[in-house]
Scaffold this motif. Sequence first.
Motif, PDB file in Angstrom:
ATOM      1  N   ASP A 200     147.441 -73.866  41.405  1.00 51.71           N
ATOM      2  CA  ASP A 200     146.160 -74.980  41.990  1.00 51.71           C
ATOM      3  C   ASP A 200     145.726 -74.337  42.993  1.00 51.71           C
ATOM      4  OD1 ASP A 200     144.941 -76.680  42.497  1.00 51.71           O
ATOM      5  OD2 ASP A 200     146.651 -78.332  41.903  1.00 51.71           O
ATOM      6  N   ALA A 202     142.589 -75.089  44.879  1.00 51.51           N
ATOM      7  CA  ALA A 202     142.217 -76.701  45.270  1.00 51.51           C
ATOM      8  C   ALA A 202     141.041 -75.733  46.425  1.00 51.51           C
ATOM      9  CB  ALA A 202     142.860 -77.505  45.215  1.00 51.51           C
ATOM     10  N   THR A 228     138.230 -76.186  42.359  1.00 46.97           N
ATOM     11  CA  THR A 228     137.957 -77.740  42.391  1.00 46.97           C
ATOM     12  C   THR A 228     136.782 -77.410  43.377  1.00 46.97           C
ATOM     13  OG1 THR A 228     137.511 -79.677  42.528  1.00 46.97           O
ATOM     14  CG2 THR A 228     138.915 -78.510  44.044  1.00 46.97           C
ATOM     15  N   SER A 230     135.674 -80.121  44.298  1.00 44.78           N
ATOM     16  CA  SER A 230     135.674 -81.395  45.571  1.00 44.78           C
ATOM     17  C   SER A 230     136.045 -80.450  46.632  1.00 44.78           C
ATOM     18  CB  SER A 230     137.072 -82.030  45.187  1.00 44.78           C
ATOM     19  OG  SER A 230     136.897 -82.779  43.703  1.00 44.78           O
ATOM     20  N   LYS A 231     136.229 -79.862  47.149  1.00 40.93           N
ATOM     21  CA  LYS A 231     136.665 -79.523  48.658  1.00 40.93           C
ATOM     22  C   LYS A 231     135.605 -79.524  49.334  1.00 40.93           C
ATOM     23  CE  LYS A 231     139.874 -81.966  47.520  1.00 40.93           C
ATOM     24  NZ  LYS A 231     140.518 -83.201  47.415  1.00 40.93           N
TER      25      LYS A 231
HETATM   26  N1  PMP Z   1     144.700 -79.877  43.547  1.00 42.58           N
HETATM   27  C1  PMP Z   1     145.006 -80.537  44.744  1.00 42.58           C
HETATM   28  C2  PMP Z   1     146.104 -79.489  45.501  1.00 42.58           C
HETATM   29  C3  PMP Z   1     144.138 -81.609  45.389  1.00 42.58           C
HETATM   30  O1  PMP Z   1     144.727 -82.070  46.928  1.00 42.58           O
HETATM   31  C4  PMP Z   1     143.401 -82.039  45.011  1.00 42.58           C
HETATM   32  C5  PMP Z   1     142.792 -83.385  45.118  1.00 42.58           C
HETATM   33  N2  PMP Z   1     143.397 -84.144  46.366  1.00 42.58           N
HETATM   34  C6  PMP Z   1     142.993 -81.985  43.572  1.00 42.58           C
HETATM   35  C7  PMP Z   1     143.422 -81.055  42.953  1.00 42.58           C
HETATM   36  C8  PMP Z   1     141.876 -83.133  42.314  1.00 42.58           C
HETATM   37  O2  PMP Z   1     140.608 -82.825  43.041  1.00 42.58           O
HETATM   38  P1  PMP Z   1     139.070 -83.119  41.947  1.00 42.58           P
HETATM   39  O3  PMP Z   1     140.008 -83.832  40.747  1.00 42.58           O
HETATM   40  O4  PMP Z   1     138.744 -83.835  43.093  1.00 42.58           O
HETATM   41  O5  PMP Z   1     138.880 -81.166  41.745  1.00 42.58           O
END
Ligand code: PMP
Length: 369
Positions: A200, A202, A228, A230-231
Motif C-alpha cells: 500500500d 498511498a 491513490t 488522494s494524498k
Molecule cells: N492506504 C493508506 C495507507 C491510507 O492512509 C489511505 C487514506 N487514509 C488509503 C489507503 C485510502 O485512501 P483513498 O481511499 O482516499 O485512496
Amino acid sequence: DVLGADTTLADLPLREDLRGRSPYGAPQLATSVRLNTNENPYPPPPELVADVTEAVREVAAELHRYPDRDAVALRGDLAAYLGEATGIGLSVQNLWAANGSNEVLQQILQAFGGPGRSALGFEPSYSMHPILSAGTRTDWVPAPRRPDFSLDGAAAARTVAEKQPSVVFVTSPNNPTGQAVSIEDLRAICEAAPGVVVVDEAYAEFSAQPSAVELIEQYPAKVIVSRTMSKAFAFAGGRLGYLAAAPAIIDALLLVRLPYHLSAPTQAAARAALRHAEATLGSVHKLAAERDRVVGELRELGFEPVPSDANFVLFGPFAEAHRAWERYLDSDVLIRDVGIPGHLRVTIGTPDENDAFLAASKAVSEEIQ
Ligand code: PMP
C-alpha cells in the motif's frame, strides 16, 4: 422524530461477526486548522479547476450512457504517470482503478481473501486493512513491528511463512508511523508469502524509497502495488485509487468489481487532474521540507517524533494521548488520535497551519506533557 429511529442495530438481523464493531471514523470537525486525514493542504490551482470543470462538462452531455466500464483511457494515463514515476514500463493492462484505494483494497480482498482465508498486516498500520478484511469475512492476523515502529523484514518474512496468509498488507510508507520499507525487506516477504502481497503505497510520492512496482516482474502472481490520488495529488475529494500488477491480477478483480463502478465524471476529472500532475506534485517537496521543519521543532519542544517518509508525523510521548488531542482541539487544531498509547499523529499542512500546530504543541508540552 426520525422515521424508524426506535429500531437499533441490536434489533437487526446483522451478521454476528459484525456485531460490536465500530465504523472507520476520523472525526470531521470544522476547526480552522485541520491536520487529521493526511490530505494535501494546497487546493488545486485554477488551471486544474478549469480543466476538470471542462472535462466534466463534456461528459455531462453523455450521462444517459454508462461510462467506459474498464476505464481504459484513465488506466492508460495512470500507466504513463506511474511508469514515469518509477522508471518501470507499464501498460494499460497493468493498471486498475477504483473509487479511492479503499475500493481497490476491498476488491483485492473480495478476490483473494474471503471465508476460510486470512489477511496479515504489521500493526500499527492503516486501520482500514482489518476493517475491509472483516467486511469480506477474511480472518485478520495482526503481526508486530519493532518497538520503534519500523518493520523488521526478516521477522516479517518468518511470520508470513508461519501464518500462511492469503493476503499480506505492507504499508510503505506506513500510516500512521511514517517509515518506508526497503525493496530487500519486501523481497523477503514476497519469498515467504504463499498468496498475494499488497504494498500500500498511498504516500509513496513523499518518500525517496523505490516503489515496489519493480518487484512485479519477479513476482507477477504475488505483487500488487496500491496507490491513490488522494494524498500527493491533492485529489482526495475526487476519489481515485489505483493499482499496478500483472494483467492476470486485474483479470481476477474484474470478477468482483461492480459494473460501471467508476462514474464518467470521476474518470474525466481524474484524467484532467493527471494532466496537471507536474504542478500538483510540486507541493510534495514543499511538504517534505515542512515535515522536516516540524520534526525538528517538535524535538526542540521535548517531543520524540518518529522518523517519517510521508506527509504526517507520529509523535509523543503523552501521558494521556486523548487528553492531549482534546487540548489541541481547544487551540482549534485538529490532529489524529490513532489509538497508539502515548502518541498522536499530525498531517503536514501549509507553513501557517504548521506554525499554529507548533504553537499549540508548545502550550501542550508546558501543560501536560
Ligand atoms: N492506504 C493508506 C495507507 C491510507 O492512509 C489511505 C487514506 N487514509 C488509503 C489507503 C485510502 O485512501 P483513498 O481511499 O482516499 O485512496
